[in-house]
Design a protein around this motif. Structure first.
Motif, mmCIF file in Angstrom:
data_model
loop_
_atom_site.group_PDB
_atom_site.id
_atom_site.type_symbol
_atom_site.label_atom_id
_atom_site.label_comp_id
_atom_site.label_asym_id
_atom_site.label_seq_id
_atom_site.Cartn_x
_atom_site.Cartn_y
_atom_site.Cartn_z
ATOM 1 N N PHE A 137 6.491 8.328 4.277
ATOM 2 C CA PHE A 137 5.353 8.514 5.193
ATOM 3 C C PHE A 137 5.843 8.315 6.632
ATOM 4 O O PHE A 137 6.512 7.315 6.943
ATOM 5 C CB PHE A 137 4.236 7.511 4.850
ATOM 6 C CG PHE A 137 3.085 7.519 5.830
ATOM 7 C CD1 PHE A 137 2.303 8.656 6.006
ATOM 8 C CD2 PHE A 137 2.793 6.376 6.582
ATOM 9 C CE1 PHE A 137 1.245 8.663 6.906
ATOM 10 C CE2 PHE A 137 1.735 6.380 7.480
ATOM 11 C CZ PHE A 137 0.960 7.519 7.646
ATOM 12 N N ASP A 138 5.524 9.321 7.499
ATOM 13 C CA ASP A 138 5.931 9.268 8.904
ATOM 14 C C ASP A 138 4.698 9.053 9.782
ATOM 15 O O ASP A 138 3.662 9.677 9.549
ATOM 16 C CB ASP A 138 6.562 10.595 9.361
ATOM 17 C CG ASP A 138 7.732 11.021 8.482
ATOM 18 O OD1 ASP A 138 8.336 10.143 7.844
ATOM 19 O OD2 ASP A 138 8.023 12.243 8.461
ATOM 20 N N GLY A 151 10.615 -0.935 11.583
ATOM 21 C CA GLY A 151 10.501 0.111 10.572
ATOM 22 C C GLY A 151 9.089 0.309 10.046
ATOM 23 O O GLY A 151 8.889 0.983 9.035
ATOM 24 N N TYR A 152 8.079 -0.253 10.745
ATOM 25 C CA TYR A 152 6.692 -0.056 10.325
ATOM 26 C C TYR A 152 6.110 1.221 10.916
ATOM 27 O O TYR A 152 5.033 1.673 10.534
ATOM 28 C CB TYR A 152 5.816 -1.251 10.739
ATOM 29 C CG TYR A 152 6.280 -2.573 10.168
ATOM 30 C CD1 TYR A 152 6.593 -2.686 8.816
ATOM 31 C CD2 TYR A 152 6.378 -3.709 10.977
ATOM 32 C CE1 TYR A 152 7.018 -3.902 8.287
ATOM 33 C CE2 TYR A 152 6.792 -4.916 10.449
ATOM 34 C CZ TYR A 152 7.112 -5.016 9.115
ATOM 35 O OH TYR A 152 7.521 -6.209 8.600
ATOM 36 N N LEU A 153 6.778 1.768 11.898
ATOM 37 C CA LEU A 153 6.372 3.036 12.504
ATOM 38 C C LEU A 153 7.588 3.936 12.570
ATOM 39 O O LEU A 153 8.718 3.467 12.511
ATOM 40 C CB LEU A 153 5.826 2.813 13.932
ATOM 41 C CG LEU A 153 4.447 2.171 14.077
ATOM 42 C CD1 LEU A 153 4.194 1.789 15.536
ATOM 43 C CD2 LEU A 153 3.342 3.114 13.577
ATOM 44 N N GLY A 154 7.340 5.247 12.717
ATOM 45 C CA GLY A 154 8.447 6.191 12.809
ATOM 46 C C GLY A 154 8.579 7.003 11.528
ATOM 47 O O GLY A 154 7.590 7.241 10.828
ATOM 48 N N LYS A 155 9.825 7.391 11.241
ATOM 49 C CA LYS A 155 10.062 8.232 10.056
ATOM 50 C C LYS A 155 10.252 7.375 8.805
ATOM 51 O O LYS A 155 10.837 6.295 8.874
ATOM 52 C CB LYS A 155 11.346 9.053 10.266
ATOM 53 C CG LYS A 155 11.254 10.026 11.440
ATOM 54 C CD LYS A 155 10.745 11.388 10.977
ATOM 55 C CE LYS A 155 10.603 12.322 12.176
ATOM 56 N NZ LYS A 155 9.412 13.183 12.083
ATOM 57 N N ALA A 208 0.825 -1.213 0.000
ATOM 58 C CA ALA A 208 0.000 0.000 0.000
ATOM 59 C C ALA A 208 0.858 1.261 0.000
ATOM 60 O O ALA A 208 0.609 2.187 -0.768
ATOM 61 C CB ALA A 208 -0.929 -0.007 1.210
ATOM 62 N N LEU A 209 1.879 1.282 0.863
ATOM 63 C CA LEU A 209 2.691 2.497 0.977
ATOM 64 C C LEU A 209 3.473 2.769 -0.295
ATOM 65 O O LEU A 209 3.722 3.923 -0.646
ATOM 66 C CB LEU A 209 3.661 2.386 2.147
ATOM 67 C CG LEU A 209 3.060 2.414 3.560
ATOM 68 C CD1 LEU A 209 4.169 2.429 4.604
ATOM 69 C CD2 LEU A 209 2.156 3.614 3.752
ATOM 70 N N LEU A 210 3.869 1.709 -0.992
ATOM 71 C CA LEU A 210 4.722 1.912 -2.163
ATOM 72 C C LEU A 210 3.934 2.009 -3.466
ATOM 73 O O LEU A 210 4.374 2.627 -4.420
ATOM 74 C CB LEU A 210 5.765 0.798 -2.252
ATOM 75 C CG LEU A 210 6.685 0.712 -1.012
ATOM 76 C CD1 LEU A 210 7.689 -0.424 -1.150
ATOM 77 C CD2 LEU A 210 7.412 2.033 -0.745
ATOM 78 N N GLU A 251 -3.651 10.795 5.775
ATOM 79 C CA GLU A 251 -2.406 11.569 5.951
ATOM 80 C C GLU A 251 -2.214 12.020 7.399
ATOM 81 O O GLU A 251 -1.792 13.144 7.656
ATOM 82 C CB GLU A 251 -2.397 12.803 5.022
ATOM 83 C CG GLU A 251 -2.470 12.472 3.551
ATOM 84 C CD GLU A 251 -2.678 13.716 2.669
ATOM 85 O OE1 GLU A 251 -3.188 14.729 3.178
ATOM 86 O OE2 GLU A 251 -2.318 13.650 1.486
ATOM 87 N N ALA A 252 -2.553 11.130 8.343
ATOM 88 C CA ALA A 252 -2.308 11.451 9.754
ATOM 89 C C ALA A 252 -0.847 11.178 10.076
ATOM 90 O O ALA A 252 -0.246 10.250 9.531
ATOM 91 C CB ALA A 252 -3.205 10.601 10.648
ATOM 92 N N SER A 253 -0.279 11.994 10.963
ATOM 93 C CA SER A 253 1.114 11.767 11.362
ATOM 94 C C SER A 253 1.233 11.314 12.818
ATOM 95 O O SER A 253 2.307 10.928 13.257
ATOM 96 C CB SER A 253 1.934 13.041 11.143
ATOM 97 O OG SER A 253 1.356 14.104 11.867
ATOM 98 N N VAL A 254 0.132 11.382 13.557
ATOM 99 C CA VAL A 254 0.140 10.947 14.955
ATOM 100 C C VAL A 254 -1.080 10.064 15.191
ATOM 101 O O VAL A 254 -2.190 10.396 14.745
ATOM 102 C CB VAL A 254 0.087 12.152 15.930
ATOM 103 C CG1 VAL A 254 0.183 11.674 17.375
ATOM 104 C CG2 VAL A 254 1.205 13.152 15.634
#
Lengths: 153, 424
Positions: B158-159, B147-151, B33-35, B117-120
């Motif tokens: 996507f962070d 590495g599934y969460l964070g920056k 999904a992310l890529l 597009e949430a960041s928190v």
């Protein structure tokens, strides 16, 4: 005065949120873990630390049932008094606890060992009746088992 | 039968570990999904799937997400909250997902956050769920480490931050806007709508609050598609549902089944029917704030529309069975005691009305009721009904009462006539 350990744990709460107010509930639960309950002095210390007023903190402390503004015993017994446990015999469990501890809901034993509280549905209805002592959940509890369970504390 | 949410769970009480979850395909969907997908693609698939909120209100999840302002000019940060404040009496389904498959929830939360597009993001967990708390905390740490969460998650730019917040208690903290106030460190009073949380939620920023079971469905929908999800159910409402049964049945428990599975099949086959010597007098289909259904309606397909046609609600899908040796007046008193205690006190019809109802029922149950009390109770069921209060708490509180007055009126009258509870 807040201890260094308390401050460290409260800072972890602050880091989660953009405001100190948001960290206040977590901060009170941290202090309660260390001190058992939230006294007026504790509230004042925390207000200083978070730069909030005592009243702001107290309005929250008195709303949430997991924050104690009165002293409690060493162990908190929470008996589920909601509907599925009621159907499955919560009342006899409660009465047995009343008899064994010689206290009622909202009271603490004279030796300060136990505080007895009702709790809304513990979300374990397929094991009713249930209760918690501190962080531990007891399932399908019968009045007969209570002697054994309480003697573990 | 496919059971996407629960088929991989351990039966020995331990949670699915990260590597085990990955072996079942876990976090592969996230990678894809992310890529390969845009946020709008994710929302579109969820919209097409027809997934409806599993916390009780059944609001279409994809539509909810689509109200969030998107693009470079949208207010930021945006927030995603998993509502794990499962406090509806008789409801214990999210406990299962939280304790046994925390990574499934986390993956769903990351996908939902990406879509809006949430960041928190936060897991808002009720205080009593201690085992769930430990396991989610560990799972969050593992997800950061992998590495599934964070920056810059999986190289996607996507962070996302994810935090666990343990609640201070109270049923109202699980109400959508009460939860926002609770997370902001205020009393869990409801907020007036509009503005809706999707545009103005936490600290005035766009916020989505979704139930645990809802979010746990998301990775499977993104992985296998809308058509697959629709094929899971027996009716036109797509997907499975975690159903539960409590009360005096032989095997109380939880089962993930197609939406539309008949109630009697769940009670008789999965929960093993009533204990010996007992018959069913009524069922609350989905928690304390749903209307009673009577034995002639047990063939109802358990989906939102079918239960609603009978004047009740599917709610959380966890049924509470009332047997013929349980006093309906005592049961309703227990339910209304809960609501009177948990009303947050914000609007008068709710706090005053629920307390009046509890006092009156208490009098009837203890032989001090008058026949006129039944009309007064009846009047309260519409006075506390939809439109008279800030949130859905009071309308929910009177649902079991109004149906009990309709179906078990003779029991109320008997208490008043005999001046005591005939069951005691």
């Amino acid at each position: 005065m807040l201890s260094d350990e308390e401050k460290k744990e409260i800072r972890a709460e602050q880091e989660m949120f953009p405001t100190n107010q948001a960290a206040s509930i977590g901060a009170m639960l941290v202090l309660q873990k260390h001190r058992g309950w939230i006294s007026d002095d504790t509230l004042a210390d925390l207000a200083d630390f978070l730069q909030l007023t005592v009243d702001e903190l107290d309005s929250v402390a008195t709303f949430y049932d997991k924050i104690f503004r009165k002293p409690v015993g060493d162990h908190i017994i929470r008996v589920c008094d909601s509907v599925s446990c009621w159907i499955m015999g919560y009342e006899s469990l409660r009465d047995q606890l009343y008899q064994q501890l010689q206290i009622k809901f909202g009271e603490t034993t004279p030796d300060h060992k136990f505080t007895l509280l009702p709790n809304v549905c513990l979300g374990d209805c397929d094991h009713a009746p249930v209760m918690m002592i501190d962080d531990r959940l007891y399932r399908n509890v019968t009045p007969e088992e209570l002697v054994q369970i309480l003697s573990d504390y | 039968m496919e059971r996407p949410l629960t088929q991989d769970l351990h039966t020995d009480g331990t949670p699915l570990a990260l590597d085990e979850y990955e072996r079942t395909g876990g976090y592969q969907t996230l990678r894809k999904a992310l890529l390969e997908m845009s946020p709008q693609d994710i929302t579109n698939v969820v919209k097409q799937s027809g997934l409806a909120g599993r916390g009780g209100a059944a609001f279409p999840t994809g539509s909810k997400w689509s109200f969030v302002p998107m693009g470079p000019d949208a207010p930021r940060p945006k927030y995603l909250v998993a509502n794990a404040d499962e406090m509806e009496p008789g409801t214990f389904k999210d406990r299962l997902l939280l304790e046994y498959n925390p990574h499934q929830l986390i993956e769903g939360m990351i996908l939902a956050s990406y879509a809006i597009e949430a960041s928190v993001s936060f897991v808002f967990l009720r205080w009593e769920y201690k085992v769930a708390g430990e396991r989610i905390e560990r799972a969050i740490a593992e997800a950061y480490q992998a590495g599934y969460l964070g920056k810059n998650i999986l190289g996607s730019k996507f962070d996302l931050e994810l935090h666990l917040h343990v609640s201070g208690g109270r049923y109202m903290a699980g109400e959508e806007t009460g939860l926002l106030n609770a997370l902001e460190g205020k009393r869990a009073n409801p907020r007036s709508k509009p503005p809706f949380p999707q545009t103005s939620g936490l600290w005035g920023k766009p916020t989505i609050v979704n139930n645990v079971e809802t979010l746990s469905n998301v990775p499977h929908i993104i992985d296998k598609g809308a058509a697959w999800f629709q094929g899971l159910s027996l009716t036109d409402e797509p997907g499975t549902k975690i159903f539960g049964v409590s009360g005096k049945v032989n095997h109380p428990g939880l089962w993930e089944l197609p939406l539309g599975t008949p109630m009697q099949e769940i009670i008789n086959e999965y929960a093993g029917g009533m204990r010996q010597g007992l018959t069913i007098r009524g069922v609350l289909p989905g928690g304390a704030s749903t209307d009673f259904l009577t034995p002639e309606n047990l063939n109802v397909p358990m989906d939102f529309k079918s239960v609603q046609k009978l004047g009740s609600r599917l709610g959380t899908g966890t049924m509470i069975v009332m047997d013929d040796k349980t006093c309906p007046v005592g049961m309703v008193l227990n339910l209304e005691h809960f609501f009177a205690q948990e009303s947050c006190g914000w609007c008068t019809p709710c706090w005053a009305g629920t307390q009046y109802i509890e006092r009156t029922l208490h009098a009837i149950e203890n032989g001090e009721g008058q026949i006129e009390d039944l009309d007064r109770l009846e009047a309260h069921t519409w006075k506390l009904g939809p439109g008279n209060t800030y949130c859905a708490f009071a309308p929910g509180a009177v649902e079991p009462l109004q149906s009990a007055l309709k179906y078990y009126r003779a029991d109320f009258e008997e208490h008043i006539k005999q001046k005591h509870c005939p069951w005691r």
